[in-house]
Each structure stands twice: as C-alpha cells, then as structure tokens.
Write a protein that holds these residues in place. Structure first.
Motif, PDB file in Angstrom:
ATOM      1  N   MET A 124       1.114  -1.478   0.697  1.00  0.00           N
ATOM      2  CA  MET A 124       0.121  -0.188  -0.080  1.00  0.00           C
ATOM      3  C   MET A 124       1.087   1.309   0.326  1.00  0.00           C
ATOM      4  O   MET A 124       1.723   1.452   1.036  1.00  0.00           O
ATOM      5  CB  MET A 124      -0.651   0.249   0.755  1.00  0.00           C
ATOM      6  N   ASN A 125       0.615   2.493  -0.669  1.00  0.00           N
ATOM      7  CA  ASN A 125       1.177   3.653  -0.474  1.00  0.00           C
ATOM      8  C   ASN A 125       0.530   4.569  -0.080  1.00  0.00           C
ATOM      9  O   ASN A 125      -0.444   5.259  -0.365  1.00  0.00           O
ATOM     10  CB  ASN A 125       1.670   3.729  -2.522  1.00  0.00           C
ATOM     11  N   TRP A 126       0.919   4.428   1.022  1.00  0.00           N
ATOM     12  CA  TRP A 126       0.885   5.831   2.158  1.00  0.00           C
ATOM     13  C   TRP A 126       0.105   6.858   1.688  1.00  0.00           C
ATOM     14  O   TRP A 126      -0.624   7.847   1.818  1.00  0.00           O
ATOM     15  CB  TRP A 126       1.255   5.048   3.160  1.00  0.00           C
ATOM     16  N   LYS A 127       1.587   7.302   0.493  1.00  0.00           N
ATOM     17  CA  LYS A 127       1.833   8.844  -0.304  1.00  0.00           C
ATOM     18  C   LYS A 127       0.193   9.253  -0.730  1.00  0.00           C
ATOM     19  O   LYS A 127       0.431  10.199   0.008  1.00  0.00           O
ATOM     20  CB  LYS A 127       2.868   9.011  -0.700  1.00  0.00           C
ATOM     21  N   ARG A 128      -0.425   8.175  -1.162  1.00  0.00           N
ATOM     22  CA  ARG A 128      -1.011   8.000  -2.469  1.00  0.00           C
ATOM     23  C   ARG A 128      -2.298   8.182  -1.714  1.00  0.00           C
ATOM     24  O   ARG A 128      -3.791   9.050  -2.119  1.00  0.00           O
ATOM     25  CB  ARG A 128      -1.140   7.206  -3.410  1.00  0.00           C
ATOM     26  N   LEU A 129      -2.546   8.319  -0.539  1.00  0.00           N
ATOM     27  CA  LEU A 129      -3.454   8.194   0.028  1.00  0.00           C
ATOM     28  C   LEU A 129      -3.718   9.966   0.951  1.00  0.00           C
ATOM     29  O   LEU A 129      -4.841  10.215   1.898  1.00  0.00           O
ATOM     30  CB  LEU A 129      -3.889   7.440   1.796  1.00  0.00           C
ATOM     31  N   ALA A 130      -2.278  10.508   1.052  1.00  0.00           N
ATOM     32  CA  ALA A 130      -2.813  11.969   1.776  1.00  0.00           C
ATOM     33  C   ALA A 130      -3.523  12.880   1.304  1.00  0.00           C
ATOM     34  O   ALA A 130      -5.008  13.835   1.476  1.00  0.00           O
ATOM     35  CB  ALA A 130      -1.237  12.459   1.936  1.00  0.00           C
ATOM     36  N   PRO A 131      -3.469  12.692  -0.203  1.00  0.00           N
ATOM     37  CA  PRO A 131      -4.763  13.833  -0.832  1.00  0.00           C
ATOM     38  C   PRO A 131      -6.118  13.461  -0.039  1.00  0.00           C
ATOM     39  O   PRO A 131      -7.025  14.663  -0.139  1.00  0.00           O
ATOM     40  CB  PRO A 131      -4.669  13.789  -2.473  1.00  0.00           C
ATOM     41  N   PRO A 132      -6.392  12.476  -0.683  1.00  0.00           N
ATOM     42  CA  PRO A 132      -8.344  12.724  -0.312  1.00  0.00           C
ATOM     43  C   PRO A 132      -8.268  13.078   1.189  1.00  0.00           C
ATOM     44  O   PRO A 132      -8.976  13.211   1.932  1.00  0.00           O
ATOM     45  CB  PRO A 132      -8.291  10.798  -0.786  1.00  0.00           C
ATOM     46  N   LEU A 133      -6.927  12.665   2.316  1.00  0.00           N
ATOM     47  CA  LEU A 133      -7.461  12.720   3.830  1.00  0.00           C
ATOM     48  C   LEU A 133      -7.320  13.875   3.581  1.00  0.00           C
ATOM     49  O   LEU A 133      -8.024  14.574   4.813  1.00  0.00           O
ATOM     50  CB  LEU A 133      -6.204  12.129   4.452  1.00  0.00           C
ATOM     51  N   ALA A 134      -7.015  14.633   3.022  1.00  0.00           N
ATOM     52  CA  ALA A 134      -6.861  16.138   3.693  1.00  0.00           C
ATOM     53  C   ALA A 134      -7.275  16.845   2.817  1.00  0.00           C
ATOM     54  O   ALA A 134      -7.915  17.739   4.149  1.00  0.00           O
ATOM     55  CB  ALA A 134      -5.081  16.811   2.612  1.00  0.00           C
ATOM     56  N   VAL A 135      -8.189  16.278   1.772  1.00  0.00           N
ATOM     57  CA  VAL A 135      -9.642  17.118   1.192  1.00  0.00           C
ATOM     58  C   VAL A 135     -10.560  16.913   1.865  1.00  0.00           C
ATOM     59  O   VAL A 135     -11.888  17.824   2.475  1.00  0.00           O
ATOM     60  CB  VAL A 135     -10.202  16.423   0.285  1.00  0.00           C
ATOM     61  N   LEU A 136     -10.466  15.473   2.984  1.00  0.00           N
ATOM     62  CA  LEU A 136     -11.458  15.105   4.017  1.00  0.00           C
ATOM     63  C   LEU A 136     -11.624  15.856   5.108  1.00  0.00           C
ATOM     64  O   LEU A 136     -13.266  15.697   5.926  1.00  0.00           O
ATOM     65  CB  LEU A 136     -11.307  13.315   4.424  1.00  0.00           C
ATOM     66  N   VAL A 137     -10.336  16.403   5.686  1.00  0.00           N
ATOM     67  CA  VAL A 137     -10.700  16.948   6.824  1.00  0.00           C
ATOM     68  C   VAL A 137     -10.970  18.255   6.791  1.00  0.00           C
ATOM     69  O   VAL A 137     -11.204  19.269   7.372  1.00  0.00           O
ATOM     70  CB  VAL A 137      -8.785  17.090   7.237  1.00  0.00           C
ATOM     71  N   LEU A 138     -10.773  19.024   5.138  1.00  0.00           N
ATOM     72  CA  LEU A 138     -10.463  20.506   4.689  1.00  0.00           C
ATOM     73  C   LEU A 138     -12.767  20.807   5.104  1.00  0.00           C
ATOM     74  O   LEU A 138     -13.227  21.727   5.556  1.00  0.00           O
ATOM     75  CB  LEU A 138      -9.895  20.750   3.751  1.00  0.00           C
ATOM     76  N   TRP A 139     -12.382  19.304   4.416  1.00  0.00           N
ATOM     77  CA  TRP A 139     -13.964  19.632   4.064  1.00  0.00           C
ATOM     78  C   TRP A 139     -15.126  19.720   5.573  1.00  0.00           C
ATOM     79  O   TRP A 139     -15.840  19.888   6.071  1.00  0.00           O
ATOM     80  CB  TRP A 139     -14.919  17.927   3.577  1.00  0.00           C
ATOM     81  N   GLN A 140     -14.525  18.542   6.341  1.00  0.00           N
ATOM     82  CA  GLN A 140     -15.319  18.584   7.272  1.00  0.00           C
ATOM     83  C   GLN A 140     -15.007  19.914   8.606  1.00  0.00           C
ATOM     84  O   GLN A 140     -16.196  20.461   9.006  1.00  0.00           O
ATOM     85  CB  GLN A 140     -14.040  16.984   8.697  1.00  0.00           C
ATOM     86  N   ALA A 141     -13.531  20.009   8.359  1.00  0.00           N
ATOM     87  CA  ALA A 141     -13.080  21.695   8.965  1.00  0.00           C
ATOM     88  C   ALA A 141     -14.573  22.505   8.656  1.00  0.00           C
ATOM     89  O   ALA A 141     -15.273  23.597   9.830  1.00  0.00           O
ATOM     90  CB  ALA A 141     -12.297  21.663   8.599  1.00  0.00           C
ATOM     91  N   GLY A 142     -15.151  22.842   7.321  1.00  0.00           N
ATOM     92  CA  GLY A 142     -15.643  23.331   6.732  1.00  0.00           C
ATOM     93  C   GLY A 142     -17.136  23.506   7.363  1.00  0.00           C
ATOM     94  O   GLY A 142     -18.631  24.202   7.811  1.00  0.00           O
ATOM     95  N   SER A 143     -17.328  22.007   6.779  1.00  0.00           N
ATOM     96  CA  SER A 143     -19.037  21.882   8.172  1.00  0.00           C
ATOM     97  C   SER A 143     -18.324  22.598   9.209  1.00  0.00           C
ATOM     98  O   SER A 143     -20.257  22.742   9.520  1.00  0.00           O
ATOM     99  CB  SER A 143     -19.104  20.663   7.849  1.00  0.00           C
ATOM    100  N   THR A 144     -18.238  21.940  10.249  1.00  0.00           N
ATOM    101  CA  THR A 144     -17.959  21.893  11.310  1.00  0.00           C
ATOM    102  C   THR A 144     -17.854  23.655  11.688  1.00  0.00           C
ATOM    103  O   THR A 144     -18.860  23.833  12.671  1.00  0.00           O
ATOM    104  CB  THR A 144     -17.198  21.586  12.479  1.00  0.00           C
TER     105      THR A 144
END
Lengths: 251, 258
Positions: free
Chosen positions: A1-21
């Motif tokens: 598993m290439n963990w680096k590839r998971l970083a961009p979607p995770l970042a989007v999720l965090v921003l999205w959650q922050a924006g909603s909160t």
C-alpha cells in the motif's frame, strides 16, 4: 500500500469536515463526512425506504448486473471471435455495430421499458448494451492482432481450422477479451445505477435507493449511497485485474 | 525417414502496378535435395529466398512448377514438410515444453505420452530448467532451440529453415550451428536451409545453391565435400566462400551506360 497516495484525499476530507463544522458549508446541500458516515449506518441498519436495507439493495443491483453483463460476455466473445476470424461475418456485422454503438445505453431506457416493462429485464438489457460493445470490439481486435506467423506455424505443424481456432486464436485474444470485459463491466455498472433511477418494481437497487433518499431530502444518505456504488465498482475492477494478471502471466 | 525433395521449374509471378503489370520473382528454379542431405540457399537480399521456401512449404502459391517428395506431388500443402521460422513463431501463451509438444497434440498423441516425448527433447536441446518458462522469459538462442525442437519432434520428413539464426548474435549463432549439426548427424533429416550468410552456408551444408537477383535463378551449385567438424577458416572453406562471394557480387543486370 502506498500511503503517500492516501494523503490528498485525507486532506480533502479534513478540510471538508472543518468547513462543515465551522458552518461554512451548508449541511442541507453537502453534509459533513461524519454525517455521511451516519447516513451509511442508517442505510445499513434502518434502510431507505425504511425496512429496505443497504445489503438488499446491493444484492438486487448485483443480480441485474450479473444478468446483463453475463449475457453480454456470452454473446460478444463468440461473436467477436467469429468476426475477427471471418471477413464475411465481419462485413455483415460491422456496419450494424457502427450504427448502434454510438447510442448511449441510457438512451435505450424508454424503449427498454416499452419492451420489457419496469423490472430486472429492462435493467439487465441496459447493462447488456453498455457492456456488449466494448467486449465485442476488444475481442475482434484481439483476434485480428494475432501474429499471422503464429497461424502459419500451426499450419506447418498440420493444424486444422478447428485447432487453430481453439488453440491459437482463442488463447491469443484472451488479453484483449479481458480488457474488453473490464471496460464493459465499468460501463455496465454505471448504466445500471442510471437505469434504476427510472424506477424498479421490487423497490430495491442502489440507484433507486439514492433517488428515494433525494425524494425525502436525505443528502447524507445520497452521498453514502454514491460511496457504496463507487466502492463496489472499484472492487469489481480490482477482481478483474487480479483475474487478468493470473490468466495472462505469459505477457 | 528422410525423403528426397525436388523443386522443379518453379515460377513465381506477382501482379503489380509496374508498367509490365507483373513482377517475376523467379523465372525457373530447379533444385534437388537428396534424402538426409543438408542443402543451403544463399542469395542477395530481396532475391526471393524466403518466397521460395514458403512456396515449398505450401504457405504461398506458385505460378507454375512442381514440388515433389520422393517423386510424388501433393495436392495441397504437403503434410510431410516442417518449417523453422526466423522469428521463432513460438506461441507466447504456452510454456517451452507446451510449445514443443503442440505438433504432437495436433497429431492426437495422448497427453502423457506427448509430454514425456517433449521432455526428452527439452533435455536433448539443453533446455532443462526452462521447460515451464514462457517464451518471453527465454533468450533468443533458447527460443530458437524450442522452435527447432517443436518442428523436429513432430517428425517431418523434410525440414525447411528460414534464416533460423538470422537474429542471433554471432556467438550464439555459432553455438547453435554446432548444435544443429549434432542433432542432424543423429537424425539425418533432409534439410533445406535459407541464409544470407555465406560463412554459415559453407560451415553447415553438403551443398549450396546460389540465387541470382530478380528474376532469380540458381546461378551456381557448390558441393562442400569437407569432413565435419569443419574448420570455419580452413583453406578449402575459404576457397568455396570466395567463389560464392564472387558469384554473388558479379553484376547480373545489363551494365549501366552513361
């Protein structure tokens, strides 16, 4: 598993959650990731419409795909090999394919409903159309791309037409057939969800499920349903990739 | 069981766009290969060596003439003729041993019997350890050994070889030449071998037919009566090589006038 590839979607999720909160993203248009997870739990446990739970929707959708796609492969592969093998068959079928292929599978929905009514046969027909052409065209090109030298080599060993067909053309076109099957199931799966938008008699199906969630204003469940549809598509593609790697190790 | 191959008055004409409306590849080719004899065809590139071999193989039609095996002409492709191709023509989805046994499969030999016979060829051809490899995993020399084994295991009575070592490096080429001679000494197949390499022809053959440029004709026949193993650079080999090279470079077309 290439963990680096998971970083961009995770970042989007965090921003999205922050924006909603923070109240920057209106929840009735785009619910937060956590709300979508809650929607997923609701779909799985309570169901949409209530009582119609997620796994049953999945099973119904898969059954429709299996029928449509299975039939498409069963017809397209032998027909494609025949078309690749015989010029005469190709000359007959190719013009028909050229006319029918550009029509999007979804444009067939009205006539499919007229012919088959609302139900599995209609949905399977739409999936059949979506999967049929990619499988057919890839099979034809697979047969035609076989090195004529291989056919001559078989002839020099006194192989008959039957042997050449079964033991040279068929195995030689397997890689192309599998590519066509992967493209076909992708298009088939996409067509299915849209076909289910137009209604299903049994009240089950992933497309039907997210349309129902829209009707009663549950964007969290719509998004959760979309997520499930995407994940299943990904899983099917992964399975076929695996089969491809196994079957064409020689490549 | 090697047979006598006779190529009798073979003519090959293609229709073409040229002013004459046709291209004559050969006007008349006559060539005879005795049972168990190793005969090579050399000629300038483009003279139609491969076309001639494909006509003998029955892969290409001839305009006129006859191909006789032990005096008998076959209606269609003669099933007693086998062929080794320059580009190996191995089935990429079959392992080495399954490539070798395919001719036996076509003949209807039961699986176990054909596998054990193919494995015998794997050993004789020095392919132990590679029987279960796919062609893409084999070197050029190994691929050609698999291809030769595949042709010979099916027991053809005449073996055609179309520049089989043409795409190999010179060391591998020399090794495979020796290997082919060893196999051939045991089996005494009737071999018709096409090459553009005069050294190779002199090293391998009992007899060499030299073709002229188009329209090609046999412009010289050389018997190489040297003991094997041969010295590649011995005086007699050099003499024959020189004669063939001179023949190949002699202008056959009418001289250019300024």
């Amino acid at each position: 598993m290439n963990w680096k590839r998971l970083a961009p979607p995770l970042a989007v999720l965090v921003l999205w959650q922050a924006g909603s909160t923070a109240g920057l993203i209106p929840g009735f248009k785009l619910p937060s990731p956590l709300q979508v997870l809650g929607g997923l739990a609701d779909l799985a446990l309570r169901g949409m419409p209530p009582g119609h739970r997620l796994h049953v929707h999945v099973l119904y959708s898969l059954e429709r795909v299996l029928w449509g796609y299975g039939l498409a492969v069963l017809v397209a592969v032998p027909l494609g090999i025949l078309m690749g093998w015989s010029r005469r068959v190709r000359d007959w079928i190719e013009p028909l394919v050229e006319i029918l292929r550009p029509i999007p599978p979804l444009a067939w929905i009205p006539i499919a409903i007229l012919w088959f009514g609302i139900g599995i046969r209609s949905a399977a027909f739409i999936i059949f159309l979506g999967a049929f052409f990619p499988v057919l065209l890839n099979t034809v090109s697979g047969v035609r791309s076989i090195d004529p030298l291989l056919i001559e080599a078989a002839q020099m060993l006194n192989a008959g037409r039957r042997f050449i067909f079964l033991k040279v053309l068929l195995p030689g076109s397997v890689p192309s057939i599998l590519t066509g099957m992967r493209i076909g199931i992708g298009i088939g799966w996409m067509s299915l969800v849209a076909a289910e938008f137009t209604g299903v008699r049994q009240g089950y199906g992933l497309g039907y499920m997210i349309m129902t969630a829209r009707d009663i204003q549950r964007p969290d469940e719509i998004l959760a349903g979309m997520l499930v549809i995407g994940l299943i598509g990904l899983g099917i593609d992964g399975g076929l990739r695996l089969a491809e790697r196994r079957l064409v190790r020689w490549r | 069981m090697a047979l006598h191959l006779e190529i009798e008055a073979i003519q090959k004409v293609y229709p073409s766009e040229s002013p004459e409306g046709r291209v004559e590849v050969f006007h008349r080719i006559d060539l005879s290969v005795d049972p168990g004899q190793f005969v090579s065809i050399v000629g300038p590139s483009g003279c139609g060596k491969t076309t001639l071999l494909r006509i003998v193989a029955g892969l290409e039609a001839r305009t006129s003439g006859r191909i006789l095996l032990d005096g008998r002409e076959s209606e269609e492709r003669d099933r007693r003729i086998g062929m080794v191709f320059q580009d190996y023509a191995l089935f990429p989805w079959r392992t080495a041993v399954r490539n070798i046994e395919i001719g036996l499969e076509i003949q209807g030999m039961p699986q176990q019997k054909r596998r054990s016979l193919a494995m015998k060829y794997v050993r004789v051809f020095g392919l132990e350890g590679f029987a279960d490899k796919y062609p893409k995993e084999l070197s050029g020399g190994m691929k050609q050994r698999v291809a030769i084994a595949r042709t010979l295991v099916a027991n053809p009575e005449v073996v055609l070889m179309d520049e089989p070592f043409g795409s190999l490096d010179s060391q591998t080429r020399n090794r495979l030449q020796d290997f082919l001679l060893r196999i051939w000494r045991e089996r005494k197949d009737t071999i018709l071998f096409v090459t553009h390499n005069v050294d190779e022809a002199v090293y391998l053959s009992d007899r060499i037919a030299v073709l002229s440029p188009r329209p090609a004709a046999v412009c010289g026949i050389f018997d190489v009566a040297l003991e094997r193993p041969r010295d590649r650079t011995g005086p007699e080999a050099n003499r024959i090589r020189k004669e063939i090279l001179e023949l190949l470079h002699r202008p056959h077309t009418s001289p250019v006038t300024f």
